[in-house]
Enzyme design. Structure first.
Site, PDB file in Angstrom:
ATOM      1  CG  ASP A 223      -2.210   1.103   0.941  1.00 19.85           C
ATOM      2  OD1 ASP A 223      -2.080   1.737   0.206  1.00 19.85           O
ATOM      3  OD2 ASP A 223      -3.053   1.029   1.580  1.00 19.85           O
TER       4      ASP A 223
HETATM    5  C1  BGC Z   1      -5.080   3.352   0.231  1.00 21.65           C
HETATM    6  C2  BGC Z   1      -4.999   2.439  -1.140  1.00 21.65           C
HETATM    7  C3  BGC Z   1      -4.908   3.312  -2.157  1.00 21.65           C
HETATM    8  C4  BGC Z   1      -3.503   3.757  -2.106  1.00 21.65           C
HETATM    9  C5  BGC Z   1      -3.177   4.605  -3.527  1.00 21.65           C
HETATM   10  C6  BGC Z   1      -3.800   4.152   0.042  1.00 21.65           C
HETATM   11  O1  BGC Z   1      -3.721   5.092   1.236  1.00 21.65           O
HETATM   12  O2  BGC Z   1      -5.269   2.429   1.368  1.00 21.65           O
HETATM   13  O3  BGC Z   1      -6.224   1.694  -1.071  1.00 21.65           O
HETATM   14  O4  BGC Z   1      -4.685   2.348  -3.451  1.00 21.65           O
HETATM   15  O5  BGC Z   1      -3.409   4.703  -1.069  1.00 21.65           O
HETATM   16  O6  BGC Z   1      -4.025   5.716  -3.444  1.00 21.65           O
END
Ligand code: BGC
Length: 828
Positions: A223
């Protein structure tokens, strides 16, 4: 691309080149490598839509209903079509990797990203997610199963250490990811959270079961900013650290390999996986693969169909569908009717090109036939929404919108542009920029006290006609990227304005390091007098032949980065529904929320339609349902509590850093059944527009362990309309030697039949449904002996039940068959 070709490509690269590939080159791009003719791959969030690389309100995207609505559809074909739409949007925007679906579960109704997940049930989530993945990947675009694993709530989400039993992990939380791997998903995203003391980006689960036992051959991506150390995630099976270029990998990882702390073979495996992904999405090809775009009209039709497919008719006292011929006046009530919430908050947000509001959809359908009276009722939208083109103009050009400027430290303009929104998430990317400024000329349509908000971190000021009304420094106290860069808190002030006099608003934010990217200028008109607004709504209801009241959650209550603190719609909305329903029995309440809310008046309205966050075609799809062009196809993907206090599993706040999943296997309906509590509406509930008689069930009485079997359920449509029914098969094991849920969903199938028509649903139950994880033996086991097989219309309403014996292999392959008529048992 063949595996030996991949091996040869890996061999061509130096250690530095290989390691460079393992961190993003930008926020959304992977690195390119000329030596092997590899281009960058572009990621974009989902599942609400594919935004592309820019947070730019002018680059619009098709906006789907929320994942909770898609879970409610129990319709894999629809999900595959929507996956196709996402893929076609991705291709249009040069995106290779869609960061969806979210396969976490509705463990607590308070979960902030509840709207972004499909269901509380692992089987429904697994099938829904797998269908979306296939739909995306069939068009050569990668899908990403996220967030691996047990990332089911938001409080302290970067650090929460989830304590969960191995059985619950395997049978509940990992199950949808296992199905995603079976569906061939190309990426899995490791979450921010820890499980049993280890952060997910460095967790042994990435090796086993993900890559070993399940045979996942794709890329395990972090993530965003979840990689915090060098060695541990590199030694564990994480492949790609996003975003970049700054990362704890990069040169530190080269050093770690040099020192022997990380094996080069591990790096090679990561690179091979990345190159396999590149081959899959065509990143070695000179030109992007052409893919026929879904035409705008077709996309709108699909999204409109999805609204109806996911809408759950929870109650209907013979009110819906409305017969347009009988309606001379229709009252539409509620702020959400004119300003619906069409998506949840956070990283998955997109900018739809247009939204059909419920009011607009209803008006369009009734044009020339019935009079539509609209009464907004008391004001519910707090905090204020970002400025838009409705009542604001760019002070320089006079065109609708706002003026966005970047200034240097001396206040000199470096850049200026008219924009369409007071929420700007990337304006600081101008060299030398010191301050972001958003200004607008606002024409107040009402005299009274307006509320203004500026959002972001660091030093911010707001002036109204040159008078400073807000000046403060707001330190950023979180490192959660969704809050820092996407949904920072708003600081509000109230200012008295005169309807006849336009005012100049100027918001400024200084761009110090660590203050994120977001700058927001928001405004809300004076609140309506609650008593007068209520009286106006009641009057409108009284004078109408039918009433549609739309109520819902407010802007900031369902969003990534935070969990909810309650499930209430607020007293003003609750009072409004009650008063309107009392004034007119032909009142339909439409609930516009991403997840469960309390509906204390649910027994007082003529019909109750749960519409979720319906996406851009909200009003068109809802009008289809309300006036009978489409059936409300949804069945609840999650049990709705009458009140938060009744819900068996709610806690999302870690204690001493730990979030204990003490309920084990028993989330959702399983928990309600175990505690013998009655929710407002069970998982699986949804009425549709016709009635069904379950006439006959044909199912084996005996199966061999490891057999797949089919439960055939014959149903008659006893209503006056064609309809679709979702037939649900549950299993139970009352005398189990291991702990079991009271019952669990084993399979489902949807069928259609015309009025008076008969149809047979074939529900396939795989061996997976009977097995349990044995922690002692570290393997799956199936208990031989008696199970209960049930056919239900929801987790709380069984139509048929019979014993099922699991034994050694059955010789004729079919087992003894047990045919039966419905015997009403266990009706809840
Ligand atoms: C979220 C993800 C997301 C990523 C990119 C993170 O903070 O948990 O679901 O894909 O950011 O935006």
């Amino acid at each position: 691309m063949r595996e030996d070709v991949l091996d040869r490509l890996v061999e061509k690269l130096s250690l530095e080149q290989k390691v460079r590939l393992l961190t993003g080159s930008t926020t959304w791009r992977t690195a390119a490598e000329q030596a092997i003719a590899l281009r960058e791959m572009v990621c974009s969030d989902g599942p609400a839509g594919v935004r592309g690389e820019a947070w730019d309100e002018r680059r619009t995207s098709a906006l789907l209903p929320s994942a909770s609505a898609l879970g409610a559809a129990w319709d894999e074909r629809l999900l595959a079509d929507l996956g196709g739409l996402l893929a076609s949007e991705a291709v249009l925007k040069g995106v290779d990797i869609v960061l969806a679906p979210n396969l976490n579960l509705h463990r607590s109704p308070l979960g902030g990203r509840h709207f972004e997940c499909f269901s509380e049930d692992p089987e429904l989530t697994a099938r829904t997610g797998a269908a979306l993945i296939r739909g995306i990947q069939d068009r050569g675009v990668a899908a990403t199963a996220k967030h691996f694993v047990a990332n089911d709530s938001e409080t302290d989400r970067l650090h929460a250490d989830v304590r969960v039993s191995e059985r619950a992990l395997r049978e509940v939380y990992l199950a949808p990811f296992e199905a995603a791997v079976e569906a061939g998903v190309w990426l899995v995203m490791a979450g921010y959270n820890s499980v049993d003391g280890t952060t997910m980006t460095a967790h042994p689960l990435l090796s086993e079961p993900l890559k070993g036992e399940w045979g996942f051959d794709g890329v395990a991506v972090s993530d965003w900013a979840a990689v915090r150390t060098t060695e541990e995630p590199a030694r564990a099976a994480l492949d790609l650290a996003m975003p970049g270029p700054r990362s704890p990998w990069a040169t530190d990882l080269v050093r770690a390999v040099g020192d022997g702390r990380v094996a080069e073979a591990a790096i090679d495996d990561k690179v091979r996986r990345l190159l396999r992904l590149a081959a899959r999405v065509g990143a070695f090809e000179e030109r992007r693969r052409p893919h026929p775009a879904v035409r705008a009209g077709e996309a709108r039709q699909l999204l409109r169909r999805a609204v109806a497919a996911g809408a759950v008719l929870a109650r209907n006292e013979d009110v819906l569908p409305f017969d347009i011929g009988t309606l001379s006046t229709v009252a539409v009530i509620g702020e959400h009717a004119a300003s619906p919430r069409v998506q949840g908050g956070g990283s998955a947000g997109v900018f739809p090109s247009a939204v059909v509001t419920p009011l607009a959809g209803i008006r369009a359908r009734l044009r020339g036939r019935s009079r539509v009276v609209y009464a907004p009722g008391p004001t519910v939208t707090v905090p204020p929404p970002p400025l838009d083109t409705d009542r604001c103009t760019d002070p320089r050009s006079g065109e609708p919108g706002v003026l966005l400027r970047c200034l240097d430290a001396e206040g000199r303009e470096l850049y200026a542009e008219r924009r369409l929104s007071g929420r700007q998430l990337e304006p600081g990317e101008v060299p030398g920029a010191h301050t972001v400024e958003i200004s607008a000329l606002l024409r107040p349509e009402t005299t009274g006290t307006w509320t203004f908000g500026v959002g972001g971190f660091g030093r911010m000021t707001l002036s109204v006609d040159g008078r400073t009304v807000l000046d403060g420094t707001y330190p950023c106290e979180t490192d959660d990227p969704a809050i820092v860069h996407v949904t920072p808190p708003l600081r509000t002030v109230r200012v008295l304005l005169d309807r006849k006099r336009p005012v100049l608003l100027v918001a400024r934010r200084e761009l110090a390091s660590g203050t994120g990217r977001a700058t927001v200028l928001a405004a809300a008109p004076p609140e309506r007098d609650p008593a007068a607004a209520l009286a106006e709504a009641v009057d409108a209801a009284r004078g109408a032949d039918a009433v549609i009241i739309v109520v819902g959650t407010t802007e900031h209550s369902e969003t990534e980065g935070y969990d909810r603190t309650d499930l209430s719609l607020g007293r003003l909305q609750d009072d409004l529904v009650r008063a309107v329903a009392a004034a007119n029995p032909r009142t339909v309440a439409v609930v516009n929320s991403g997840g469960p809310v309390e509906l204390p008046w649910r027994g007082e309205v003529g019909a109750l339609l749960l519409a979720w966050f319906p996406g851009q075609e909200a009003g068109a799809g809802l009008a289809d349902v309300l006036f009978g062009r489409s059936e409300p196809g949804g069945r609840l993907p999650t049990t709705w509590a009458a009140s938060l206090a009744d819900a068996p599993v709610t806690r999302t706040r870690p204690v001493d850093g730990r979030l204990d999943y003490a309920e084990g296997l028993h989330i959702g309906y399983r928990a309600w059944l175990r505690e013998a509590r009655e929710p407002a509406y069970w998982f699986g509930h949804g009425l549709g527009y016709t009635t069904w008689e379950y006439e006959h069930v044909d199912a084996p009485a005996r199966i061999g362990i490891g057999d797949t079997f089919t439960v055939r359920v014959t149903l008659r449509n006893t209503g006056r309309r064609p309809g679709r029914e979702v037939v649900q098969v549950y299993l139970a094991r009352p005398e189990s030697t291991v702990e079991r849920p009271a019952r669990w969903l084993a399979g489902y199938a949807a069928v259609h039949a015309d009025a008076e028509g008969t149809v047979t649903a074939e529900v396939v139950v795989t061996p997976r449904a009977l097995r349990h994880w044995s922690s002692e033996e570290q393997t799956w086991r199936t208990e031989p002996g008696p199970y209960r097989l049930m056919v239900g219309r929801s987790a709380g309403a069984m139509e048929w039940e019979a014993p099922l014996i699991a034994a050694g292999p059955v010789l004729d392959g079919t087992g003894d068959r047990r045919a039966g008529s419905p015997l009403p048992v266990d009706r809840a």
